[in-house]
Design an enzyme around this catalytic site. Structure first.
Site, PDB file in Angstrom:
ATOM      1  N   HIS A 208      66.439  47.756  71.641  1.00  0.00           N
ATOM      2  CA  HIS A 208      67.684  47.961  70.885  1.00  0.00           C
ATOM      3  C   HIS A 208      68.852  47.175  71.489  1.00  0.00           C
ATOM      4  O   HIS A 208      69.984  47.664  71.550  1.00  0.00           O
ATOM      5  CB  HIS A 208      68.062  49.446  70.831  1.00  0.00           C
ATOM      6  CG  HIS A 208      67.081  50.294  70.101  1.00  0.00           C
ATOM      7  ND1 HIS A 208      67.244  50.689  68.800  1.00  0.00           N
ATOM      8  CD2 HIS A 208      65.906  50.852  70.503  1.00  0.00           C
ATOM      9  CE1 HIS A 208      66.221  51.449  68.432  1.00  0.00           C
ATOM     10  NE2 HIS A 208      65.392  51.562  69.439  1.00  0.00           N
TER      11      HIS A 208
ATOM     12  N   ASN B 132      66.283  56.717  64.461  1.00  0.00           N
ATOM     13  CA  ASN B 132      66.012  55.436  63.794  1.00  0.00           C
ATOM     14  C   ASN B 132      66.257  55.592  62.297  1.00  0.00           C
ATOM     15  O   ASN B 132      66.528  56.699  61.823  1.00  0.00           O
ATOM     16  CB  ASN B 132      64.553  55.030  64.011  1.00  0.00           C
ATOM     17  CG  ASN B 132      64.320  54.345  65.359  1.00  0.00           C
ATOM     18  OD1 ASN B 132      65.249  53.833  65.972  1.00  0.00           O
ATOM     19  ND2 ASN B 132      63.083  54.323  65.798  1.00  0.00           N
TER      20      ASN B 132
ATOM     21  N   TYR C   8      65.988  57.802  79.058  1.00  0.00           N
ATOM     22  CA  TYR C   8      67.335  57.305  78.734  1.00  0.00           C
ATOM     23  C   TYR C   8      68.316  57.405  79.907  1.00  0.00           C
ATOM     24  O   TYR C   8      68.910  56.399  80.288  1.00  0.00           O
ATOM     25  CB  TYR C   8      67.867  57.987  77.462  1.00  0.00           C
ATOM     26  CG  TYR C   8      67.121  57.503  76.235  1.00  0.00           C
ATOM     27  CD1 TYR C   8      65.802  57.874  76.029  1.00  0.00           C
ATOM     28  CD2 TYR C   8      67.687  56.635  75.323  1.00  0.00           C
ATOM     29  CE1 TYR C   8      65.074  57.405  74.941  1.00  0.00           C
ATOM     30  CE2 TYR C   8      66.973  56.168  74.222  1.00  0.00           C
ATOM     31  CZ  TYR C   8      65.669  56.562  74.038  1.00  0.00           C
ATOM     32  OH  TYR C   8      64.950  56.093  72.975  1.00  0.00           O
TER      33      TYR C   8
HETATM   34  C1  HEM Z   1      58.785  57.519  74.719  1.00  0.00           C
HETATM   35  C2  HEM Z   1      59.348  56.773  73.794  1.00  0.00           C
HETATM   36  C3  HEM Z   1      60.615  56.004  74.011  1.00  0.00           C
HETATM   37  C4  HEM Z   1      61.131  55.471  75.146  1.00  0.00           C
HETATM   38  C5  HEM Z   1      60.547  55.517  76.550  1.00  0.00           C
HETATM   39  C6  HEM Z   1      62.393  54.842  74.795  1.00  0.00           C
HETATM   40  C7  HEM Z   1      63.220  54.175  75.677  1.00  0.00           C
HETATM   41  C8  HEM Z   1      64.411  53.585  75.354  1.00  0.00           C
HETATM   42  C9  HEM Z   1      65.270  52.886  76.266  1.00  0.00           C
HETATM   43  C10 HEM Z   1      64.969  52.673  77.746  1.00  0.00           C
HETATM   44  C11 HEM Z   1      66.355  52.470  75.585  1.00  0.00           C
HETATM   45  C12 HEM Z   1      67.534  51.671  76.121  1.00  0.00           C
HETATM   46  C13 HEM Z   1      68.631  52.593  76.516  1.00  0.00           C
HETATM   47  C14 HEM Z   1      69.813  51.881  77.112  1.00  0.00           C
HETATM   48  O1  HEM Z   1      69.633  51.019  77.975  1.00  0.00           O
HETATM   49  O2  HEM Z   1      70.960  52.232  76.713  1.00  0.00           O
HETATM   50  C15 HEM Z   1      66.221  52.933  74.228  1.00  0.00           C
HETATM   51  C16 HEM Z   1      67.145  52.750  73.239  1.00  0.00           C
HETATM   52  C17 HEM Z   1      67.057  53.352  72.001  1.00  0.00           C
HETATM   53  N1  HEM Z   1      66.011  54.095  71.507  1.00  0.00           N
HETATM   54 FE1  HEM Z   1      64.315  54.556  72.465  1.00  0.00          FE
HETATM   55  N2  HEM Z   1      62.618  55.001  73.456  1.00  0.00           N
HETATM   56  C18 HEM Z   1      61.552  55.709  72.935  1.00  0.00           C
HETATM   57  C19 HEM Z   1      61.374  56.087  71.628  1.00  0.00           C
HETATM   58  C20 HEM Z   1      62.347  56.062  70.666  1.00  0.00           C
HETATM   59  C21 HEM Z   1      62.265  56.694  69.373  1.00  0.00           C
HETATM   60  C22 HEM Z   1      61.064  57.491  68.875  1.00  0.00           C
HETATM   61  C23 HEM Z   1      63.451  56.466  68.752  1.00  0.00           C
HETATM   62  C24 HEM Z   1      63.924  56.912  67.408  1.00  0.00           C
HETATM   63  C25 HEM Z   1      63.463  57.955  66.780  1.00  0.00           C
HETATM   64  C26 HEM Z   1      64.279  55.675  69.646  1.00  0.00           C
HETATM   65  C27 HEM Z   1      65.561  55.257  69.373  1.00  0.00           C
HETATM   66  C28 HEM Z   1      66.336  54.512  70.232  1.00  0.00           C
HETATM   67  C29 HEM Z   1      67.655  54.022  69.899  1.00  0.00           C
HETATM   68  C30 HEM Z   1      68.405  54.241  68.599  1.00  0.00           C
HETATM   69  C31 HEM Z   1      68.097  53.297  71.002  1.00  0.00           C
HETATM   70  C32 HEM Z   1      69.418  52.547  71.122  1.00  0.00           C
HETATM   71  C33 HEM Z   1      70.523  53.479  71.551  1.00  0.00           C
HETATM   72  C34 HEM Z   1      71.832  52.722  71.586  1.00  0.00           C
HETATM   73  O3  HEM Z   1      72.276  52.320  70.496  1.00  0.00           O
HETATM   74  O4  HEM Z   1      72.367  52.509  72.678  1.00  0.00           O
HETATM   75  N3  HEM Z   1      63.578  55.439  70.791  1.00  0.00           N
HETATM   76  N4  HEM Z   1      65.011  53.588  74.104  1.00  0.00           N
END
Ligand code: HEM
Length: 464
Positions: A34, A107, A317
């Site tokens: 993202h 999402n 996160y």
């Molecule tokens: C175990 C599964 C998942 C892991 C380990 C994971 C991990 C991460 C990580 C490390 C980030 C970056 C955060 C940052 O540096 O600010 C991120 C961002 C994000 N993830 Fe996940 N994620 C997972 C599943 C999901 C799922 C299922 C969704 C949605 C239903 C999702 C939605 C998002 C969104 C929207 C962001 C961006 C947030 C922002 O705008 O700063 N992720 N994710």
């Protein structure tokens, strides 16, 4: 400061040092996923009475309001990548409630590719670049999906035109996971969150999305900024689905399985509120790049669930934020709750808020008279197991096909189905090399189990 008009620069010119040295440090790590995103502030207003499900202060009265910050994003691309990539869109909302920040980090899709947190890094590697060629790779993508058939439901959504929304205003958002709510009687229900766009759903065709990658890589950013700056504030209706624990036990599928939806006929949408985005942050880096969302940011009355992906995200996160923004990331203004947080954490890099001055830095102590408020305690919950082991999630939960079959067979129109087949064929044509036939055959077998006519059309498309 130089030695004469044409001479070399003096070492004592510390203004120059400051400027160049600070410039060298302007970049912080981009989000590992993202990375490309757009943010806006706005208002959330409660329009429906859901107090029988939650005691969250935000929802205590119809008409109650709180400020929100939203960040939309694509998932796989780097910070400079194109906005119209075929990819899920991040839909992260930070509610600045009177009881602290509640983040819904969702999402634009109600399901996800996998349901086990341990698979996430592998999955993301396949969406990013090949380690040797540094190119996106259809081989990695289809190899992974074909070996992980639980991805099929999300793959069907992704390859429909919903996989290329027309900017961020015309798409829905979903909490996707199952969460929980607790009411004032300490009764708990399971909940799914839906943000329905009030602009209507609008998508780009695969061909148009490809074209826009070149014409305007910042298509979605531009669309949101332009709309808000001319006063055309986009709005979404927040709705919830509710399931009791008794219903959860009898539900046809595992209600904590992120690859499945809860049918709306059985679990109808209940109105909760309206979100309106009306302010583009004055400084992108300050508020959008430094925003730190986490599914662990919950408030009293809204909680988690045994969804194993969600449990993994609880760790991921805050850990990502400590790496990307530092241990004191919660003090960055965009991440700070409206009411200050007092705890016993101290020191660390970039502690710039006074570090709680001379107040005690340990608990319990005889000086500040602070006691934990038992009203905020989450109710205890039963655990239906007395054995810890390595459980493979697909072992006895292997219905990967009936929900995607209903999606392509009953929900999609003929036109949407054709677009989905076209988009899949275009992508699968990129599979090449010695494993080409094996990968394609394996993926076609999943389409076949889902819908034989669909599989036939993809097979024909790949031959043409
Ligand atoms: C175990 C599964 C998942 C892991 C380990 C994971 C991990 C991460 C990580 C490390 C980030 C970056 C955060 C940052 O540096 O600010 C991120 C961002 C994000 N993830 Fe996940 N994620 C997972 C599943 C999901 C799922 C299922 C969704 C949605 C239903 C999702 C939605 C998002 C969104 C929207 C962001 C961006 C947030 C922002 O705008 O700063 N992720 N994710």
């Amino acid at each position: 400061m130089t030695a004469g008009r044409r001479g070399p620069v003096l070492l004592q010119d510390h203004y120059l040092h400051e400027k160049l040295a600070h410039f060298n440090r302007e970049r912080i790590p981009e989000r590992v996923v993202h990375a490309k995103g757009t943010g806006a502030f706005g208002i959330f207003k409660v329009t429906g009475d859901i107090t029988k499900y939650t005691r969250a202060k935000l929802f205590s009265t119809v008409g109650n309001e709180c400020r929100v910050f939203v960040r939309f994003s694509t998932v796989g691309g780097e910070k400079g990548s194109a906005d119209t990539e075929r990819d899920p869109r991040g839909f992260a909302v930070k509610f600045y409630t009177e009881d602290g920040n509640w983040d819904m980090v969702g999402n634009n899709t109600p399901v996800f590719f996998i349901k086990d947190a341990k698979k996430f890094p592998d999955f993301i590697h396949t969406q990013k670049r090949d380690p040797k060629t540094n190119l996106k790779s259809a081989n990695m993508i289809w190899d992974y999906w074909s070996l992980n058939p639980e991805s099929l439901h999300q793959v069907m959504i992704l390859f429909s035109d919903r996989g290329t929304p027309d900017g961020y205003r015309y798409m829905n958002g979903y909490g996707s996971h199952t969460f929980s709510m607790v009411n004032s009687k300490n009764e708990k229900v399971w909940v799914k969150f839906h943000f329905k766009t009030l602009q209507g759903n609008k998508t780009l065709s695969g061909t148009r999305a490809e074209e826009m990658k070149g014409k305007d890589p910042d298509y979605s950013q531009r669309d949101l900024v332009r709309a808000i700056e001319k006063g055309d504030s986009p709005k979404w209706a927040l709705k919830i689905q509710v399931m009791t624990d008794e219903e959860a036990k009898k539900f046809k599928w595992n209600p904590f399985d992120l690859t499945k939806i809860w049918p709306h006929k059985e679990y109808p949408l209940i109105e909760a509120g309206i979100m309106e985005l009306n302010e583009i942050p004055a400084n992108y880096f300050s508020d959008v790049e430094q925003a730190a969302f986490a599914p662990s940011h919950t408030v009293d009355g809204i909680g988690l669930s045994p969804d194993k992906m969600l449990q993994g995200r609880i760790l991921a996160y805050p850990d990502a934020h400590r790496y990307r923004l530092g241990a004191n990331y919660e003090q960055i203004p965009v991440n700070r709750p409206v009411k200050p947080v007092h705890n016993y954490q101290r020191d660390g890099m970039m502690r710039v808020d006074g570090n709680s001055g001379d107040s005690p830095n340990y608990f319990p102590n005889s000086f500040d008279n602070i006691e934990a408020d038992k009203d905020y305690r989450e109710p205890a919950f039963p655990i239906d197991a007395d054995m810890a082991d390595t459980y493979y999630r697909n072992e006895n939960e292997d219905d990967h096909y009936s929900q995607p079959a209903a999606l392509v067979g009953q929900v999609m129109t003929q036109k949407e189905r054709e677009a989905t087949i076209f988009n899949i064929v275009e992508s699968m044509k990129g599979v090449c090399g010695p494993k080409k036939d094996e990968i394609i055959k394996r993926q076609l077998s999943h389409f076949e189990k889902m819908d034989s006519d669909f599989a036939k059309k993809v097979t024909e498309g790949l031959k043409s």
